[in-house]
Motif scaffolding. Structure first.
Motif, PDB file in Angstrom:
ATOM      1  N   VAL A 148       1.314  -1.298  -0.005  1.00 40.61           N
ATOM      2  CA  VAL A 148      -0.284   0.235   0.025  1.00 40.61           C
ATOM      3  C   VAL A 148       0.500   1.179   0.007  1.00 40.61           C
ATOM      4  N   GLU A 149       0.441   2.378  -0.543  1.00 41.68           N
ATOM      5  CA  GLU A 149       1.608   3.240  -1.634  1.00 41.68           C
ATOM      6  C   GLU A 149       1.216   4.114   0.124  1.00 41.68           C
ATOM      7  N   ASP A 150       2.475   4.887   0.843  1.00 40.44           N
ATOM      8  CA  ASP A 150       2.323   5.740   1.963  1.00 40.44           C
ATOM      9  C   ASP A 150       3.689   6.864   1.254  1.00 40.44           C
ATOM     10  N   ARG A 151       3.497   7.460   0.561  1.00 42.10           N
ATOM     11  CA  ARG A 151       4.967   8.901   0.559  1.00 42.10           C
ATOM     12  C   ARG A 151       4.981   9.156   2.232  1.00 42.10           C
ATOM     13  N   GLY A 152       4.671   9.852   2.570  1.00 42.62           N
ATOM     14  CA  GLY A 152       4.933  10.056   3.875  1.00 42.62           C
ATOM     15  C   GLY A 152       5.523   9.366   4.957  1.00 42.62           C
ATOM     16  N   LEU A 153       5.461   8.068   5.055  1.00 41.07           N
ATOM     17  CA  LEU A 153       5.515   6.705   5.642  1.00 41.07           C
ATOM     18  C   LEU A 153       7.315   6.502   5.036  1.00 41.07           C
ATOM     19  N   LEU A 154       7.152   6.433   3.791  1.00 37.77           N
ATOM     20  CA  LEU A 154       8.288   5.917   2.659  1.00 37.77           C
ATOM     21  C   LEU A 154       9.316   6.981   2.984  1.00 37.77           C
ATOM     22  N   ALA A 155       9.094   8.194   3.267  1.00 39.82           N
ATOM     23  CA  ALA A 155       9.901   9.437   3.470  1.00 39.82           C
ATOM     24  C   ALA A 155      10.353   9.450   5.680  1.00 39.82           C
ATOM     25  N   GLU A 156       9.339   9.686   6.633  1.00 39.79           N
ATOM     26  CA  GLU A 156      10.211   8.831   7.723  1.00 39.79           C
ATOM     27  C   GLU A 156      10.620   7.891   7.801  1.00 39.79           C
ATOM     28  N   VAL A 157      10.745   6.506   6.989  1.00 39.30           N
ATOM     29  CA  VAL A 157      11.315   4.767   7.676  1.00 39.30           C
ATOM     30  C   VAL A 157      12.736   5.097   6.997  1.00 39.30           C
ATOM     31  N   ALA A 158      12.589   5.961   5.720  1.00 36.87           N
ATOM     32  CA  ALA A 158      14.117   6.468   4.838  1.00 36.87           C
ATOM     33  C   ALA A 158      15.071   7.850   5.723  1.00 36.87           C
ATOM     34  N   GLY A 159      14.296   8.221   6.528  1.00 42.29           N
ATOM     35  CA  GLY A 159      14.309   8.933   7.682  1.00 42.29           C
ATOM     36  C   GLY A 159      15.625   8.144   9.379  1.00 42.29           C
ATOM     37  N   LEU A 160      14.600   6.814   9.131  1.00 42.36           N
ATOM     38  CA  LEU A 160      15.052   6.000  10.343  1.00 42.36           C
ATOM     39  C   LEU A 160      16.286   4.916  10.481  1.00 42.36           C
ATOM     40  N   VAL A 161      16.578   5.230   8.888  1.00 43.86           N
ATOM     41  CA  VAL A 161      18.077   3.978   9.106  1.00 43.86           C
ATOM     42  C   VAL A 161      19.150   4.513   7.861  1.00 43.86           C
ATOM     43  N   GLU A 162      20.375   4.394   8.136  1.00 40.91           N
ATOM     44  CA  GLU A 162      21.255   4.735   7.050  1.00 40.91           C
ATOM     45  C   GLU A 162      21.906   3.454   5.971  1.00 40.91           C
ATOM     46  N   TRP A 163      21.282   1.994   6.896  1.00 41.62           N
ATOM     47  CA  TRP A 163      21.377   1.146   5.837  1.00 41.62           C
ATOM     48  C   TRP A 163      20.428  -0.065   5.793  1.00 41.62           C
ATOM     49  N   PRO A 164      19.484   0.649   5.234  1.00 42.99           N
ATOM     50  CA  PRO A 164      17.697  -0.032   5.403  1.00 42.99           C
ATOM     51  C   PRO A 164      17.908  -1.476   4.630  1.00 42.99           C
ATOM     52  N   VAL A 165      17.164  -1.948   5.959  1.00 43.54           N
ATOM     53  CA  VAL A 165      17.436  -4.376   5.192  1.00 43.54           C
ATOM     54  C   VAL A 165      15.407  -4.072   4.988  1.00 43.54           C
ATOM     55  N   VAL A 166      15.197  -4.618   4.007  1.00 42.91           N
ATOM     56  CA  VAL A 166      13.619  -4.764   3.784  1.00 42.91           C
ATOM     57  C   VAL A 166      12.670  -6.141   4.240  1.00 42.91           C
ATOM     58  N   LEU A 167      12.059  -6.099   5.171  1.00 41.36           N
ATOM     59  CA  LEU A 167      11.961  -7.524   5.549  1.00 41.36           C
ATOM     60  C   LEU A 167      10.233  -7.601   4.904  1.00 41.36           C
ATOM     61  N   MET A 168       9.856  -8.916   4.986  1.00 44.63           N
ATOM     62  CA  MET A 168       8.919  -9.017   4.597  1.00 44.63           C
ATOM     63  C   MET A 168       8.065  -9.911   5.821  1.00 44.63           C
ATOM     64  N   GLY A 169       7.140  -9.958   6.664  1.00 42.77           N
ATOM     65  CA  GLY A 169       6.179 -10.289   8.280  1.00 42.77           C
ATOM     66  C   GLY A 169       4.639 -10.763   7.163  1.00 42.77           C
ATOM     67  N   GLU A 170       4.551 -11.723   7.976  1.00 39.48           N
ATOM     68  CA  GLU A 170       3.242 -12.084   8.403  1.00 39.48           C
ATOM     69  C   GLU A 170       2.569 -11.539   9.177  1.00 39.48           C
ATOM     70  N   ILE A 171       0.548 -11.267   9.377  1.00 38.28           N
ATOM     71  CA  ILE A 171       0.025 -10.948  10.248  1.00 38.28           C
ATOM     72  C   ILE A 171      -0.721 -11.677  10.614  1.00 38.28           C
ATOM     73  N   GLY A 172      -1.357 -12.206  11.974  1.00 36.82           N
ATOM     74  CA  GLY A 172      -1.629 -13.266  12.612  1.00 36.82           C
ATOM     75  C   GLY A 172      -3.126 -13.339  11.773  1.00 36.82           C
ATOM     76  N   GLN A 173      -3.755 -14.624  11.872  1.00 39.80           N
ATOM     77  CA  GLN A 173      -5.288 -15.140  10.895  1.00 39.80           C
ATOM     78  C   GLN A 173      -5.721 -14.236  12.412  1.00 39.80           C
ATOM     79  N   ASP A 174      -5.896 -14.065  13.266  1.00 38.56           N
ATOM     80  CA  ASP A 174      -6.638 -13.631  13.886  1.00 38.56           C
ATOM     81  C   ASP A 174      -6.840 -11.899  13.671  1.00 38.56           C
ATOM     82  N   PHE A 175      -6.090 -12.104  12.943  1.00 38.58           N
ATOM     83  CA  PHE A 175      -6.519 -10.418  12.634  1.00 38.58           C
ATOM     84  C   PHE A 175      -6.201  -9.771  11.704  1.00 38.58           C
TER      85      PHE A 175
END
Length: 689
Positions: free
Chosen positions: A236-263
């Protein structure tokens, strides 16, 4: 010409402050250098969580020597005046010369400023910049007096020429400038020296630091979308969040996780908001179902287990957060289904909207009454509009909106649907806040539009009634945004109504709201809106001066037609002819003390051009009348355009102020006809030129 490299290395800078801080560093340093006589070819600023960097290319090696002649007081001026001039010029009496001018003999001083080395100027400018840096929040540490957003560890300040690199001598509170920096906090913490910007950027990347924030953002987005695509999903595109996260890391490592079935059955907006606000996670959606099924997080380092431990920790924290959201959602649904949100409406009786404007429940009753009035103008059922207004703000009492205020309206739609309310009512619960800004979509449904207009008009008339209007740049209640919202709603829906009448009906405070002043406020907002659309300010003024200017849809149609008309040659020339007729007639009426408003008689015409203008006016009048009756301003102005040639020919061939007084009066009466005819569509006297 040397190149300059500056790096200010500190503890982590909040992401929201980084971009502005980098721009401020660039502006203050480069402005200071230029003021001191050092020009440059180019400058670039960069930021990461731990550093602000400025690279300046093609800097002068030294400031030029300048020579300025300054005139002082007269030679016979009081001694104190002469001494003050000497102090300001930094000279002694024997360095002045005297020169005689028209107004007397004056002292003159020649002030010569020797050029200085660039390094000396850079040190002064950088120290002033650091000591006076405008952080939104700053701190002191240790025993020093220096303030910075977080403790400042080192200053890199280097000037590079073909002969090599030179450290600029500088010491601020014991932090001496040098030629070294550090890489990634965990992956490459050892310090290293650099010799130029190119060397600096390359070594940083080898030390696991991507200097350019845009490059970090691109890296995050590409890796995230590739990972999602491989799983048949989409981020889901979110340019504001992308800019914020880019300001939290110097060497970004992208990881994808799962959301529990209950949610997974939680509304996608709830999942997205919870993950964004609390965890800074990107939502990953199944394009077939629209459900949010996974998340993307961005780590700041590579790990031996390829992020497995990081993901496990994130998923555990996320599960706790989403358990809260699920609890809120299920509790709220019970209230909506069992009691049709009535307990929430009751609670709003005790929620103050504004001390002088009553409770939220009072406000809802006003909006419902106004929505019923507006409904016929927008093609909505009045009772349905009133019902939608009654429930539109019920979700403000829900647990979910209390936790996530940004979901107000949206959750109202979900709860209205759960309560079994009509679909148009549920949609209005979500839409009535819109449009929130210039790029926000305008509600399309008639019921939604009625409630949205009522909501904004109640806000405006209420705050006008208690004299809480915007002043200067201050607008704590977002009244400018509300007015622009009303304008966009009216124009998008081609809605015709009198704002004056509607504001009077919306004023629940016994006429305390100054509707004329409020209408003026709407006009100011409309001017901004139309100027952004390319309509000239004088065109807007010409249309505002006409009757019916409280019908903004009609007003805009008139302005757009006039704007298009003035872009044509006939339009431009007709306005010039009108102004010539207007000026001659106005001067004659002032001189003679009479109004030349009687119809001109063709029998007194002496030239063919005069008779042709009579015929043209006679032909144009019914066409203009019909077009104006139909509010077809484009057609009216097209009919007016046919007068351009006869008016031009008339002024070329005829002298209005003829010696024969009968002929003169007849011609002035004709000018009155021209004036009245041309003023039917807009007040052309307001046009520039």
């Amino acid at each position: 010409m040397p190149d300059l490299l500056i790096e200010l290395f500190s503890e982590e800078i909040p992401a929201r402050m980084q971009a502005e801080a980098a721009a401020t560093l660039k502006a203050r340093v480069t402005d200071g250098l230029v003021e001191a006589g050092l020009t440059y070819a180019a400058a670039q600023a960069f930021h990461t969580p731990r550093r602000l960097t400025l690279a300046v290319e093609g800097l002068l090696a030294e400031s030029p020597t300048t020579r300025e002649e300054r005139r002082g007081p007269r030679t016979d001026a009081p001694e104190k005046a002469i001494e003050g001039f000497l102090r300001g010029a930094g000279l002694t009496r024997d360095q002045l010369s005297a020169r005689e001018e028209k107004k007397g003999t004056f002292f003159f001083a020649v002030i010569e400023k020797q050029g200085r080395p660039a390094a000396e100027i850079v040190a002064e400018v950088l120290e002033a910049t650091i000591r006076n840096f405008p952080w939104p929040k700053s701190m002191r540490w240790g025993a020093g007096t220096l303030r910075w957003v977080r403790p400042l560890h080192s200053i890199l300040c280097l000037m590079t020429t073909e002969a090599g690199a030179e450290v600029v001598p500088l010491d601020i509170d014991g932090i001496a400038a040098g030629d070294s920096t550090q890489g990634h906090r965990f992956m490459a913490p050892a310090p290293f020296s650099v010799a130029s910007f190119e060397d600096y950027a390359a070594k940083l990347k080898r030390a696991h630091v991507i200097l350019d924030a845009a490059e970090r953002a691109d890296h995050i987005w590409n890796d995230a979308t590739n990972a999602a695509f491989a799983a048949g999903l989409e981020v889901v595109e979110d340019r504001g969040l992308l800019a914020e996260v880019a300001g939290l890391v110097e060497w970004p490592v992208v990881l994808m996780g799962e959301i529990g079935q209950d949610f997974l059955d939680l509304p996608p907006e709830v999942l997205q908001t919870s993950m964004k606000e609390h965890q800074k996670f990107f939502s990953v959606r199944n394009p077939r179902s629209g459900r949010i099924e996974r998340f993307v997080t961005v780590a700041n380092r590579e790990t031996a287990d390829n992020g497995a431990t990081v993901l496990a920790g994130n998923q555990k924290v996320l599960a706790a957060r989403l358990s809260d959201a699920k609890f809120f959602w299920e509790n709220d649904l019970r209230v909506a289904k069992a009691d049709k949100m009535q307990p929430w409406l009751d609670q709003l009786e005790n929620v103050t909207f504004h001390a002088k404007l009553g409770s939220q429940a009072d406000r809802i009753r006003r909006i419902a009454a106004l929505a019923r009035e507006i409904a016929p103008h927008v093609g909505a059922d009045p009772e349905l509009a009133a019902q939608a207004a009654t429930y539109a703000k019920a979700d403000l009492s829900s647990e979910m909106v209390y936790e996530f205020p940004e979901l107000q309206g949206l959750m109202g739609r979900y709860y209205a649907e759960a309560a079994g309310l009509p679909a148009k009512v549920a949609q209005a619960c979500q839409d009535h806040y819109s449009p929130l800004g210039p790029s926000d979509a305008v509600p399309e449904g008639p019921v939604s539009r009625a409630v949205a207009l009522a909501d904004k008009l109640d806000t405006l008339t209420g705050f006008w009634a208690i004299d809480e209007k915007p002043t200067g740049s201050k607008d704590p209640y977002a009244l400018r945004r509300a007015a622009l919202g009303v304008i966009r709603l009216l124009l998008a829906g081609d809605i015709r109504l009198s704002l004056t009448d509607l504001a009077a009906k919306a004023d629940a405070f016994d006429g305390q709201a100054d509707t004329a002043d409020l209408l003026s406020f709407f006009h100011d907002r409309l001017k901004v809106h139309l100027r952004d659309a390319g309509v000239r300010h004088d065109v807007i003024d010409a249309c505002l001066a006409m009757p019916g200017n409280d019908d903004l849809t009609l007003l805009v149609k008139r302005a757009e037609a006039l704007s298009d008309f003035l872009k044509t040659e006939d339009g431009t020339n007709l306005v010039q002819g009108f102004k010539r007729a207007y000026n001659i007639l106005t001067q004659a009426e002032a001189k003679d003390g009479v109004a030349y408003e009687f119809g001109a008689d063709p029998k007194f015409a002496e030239t063919d051009e005069e008779r042709a203008l009579f015929d043209a006016l006679e032909t144009a009048k019914p066409k203009i009348d019909a077009a104006m009756a139909a509010e077809d301003f484009a057609a009216a102005m097209s009919a007016m355009a046919a007068l351009r040639a006869p008016i031009d020919a008339f002024f070329e061939a005829v002298q209005v102020n003829a010696e024969n007084q009968v002929v003169r009066r007849n011609r002035l009466n004709m000018l009155h006809t021209i004036r009245d005819t041309c003023l039917r569509a807009a007040d052309l006297t307001k046009l520039d030129g």
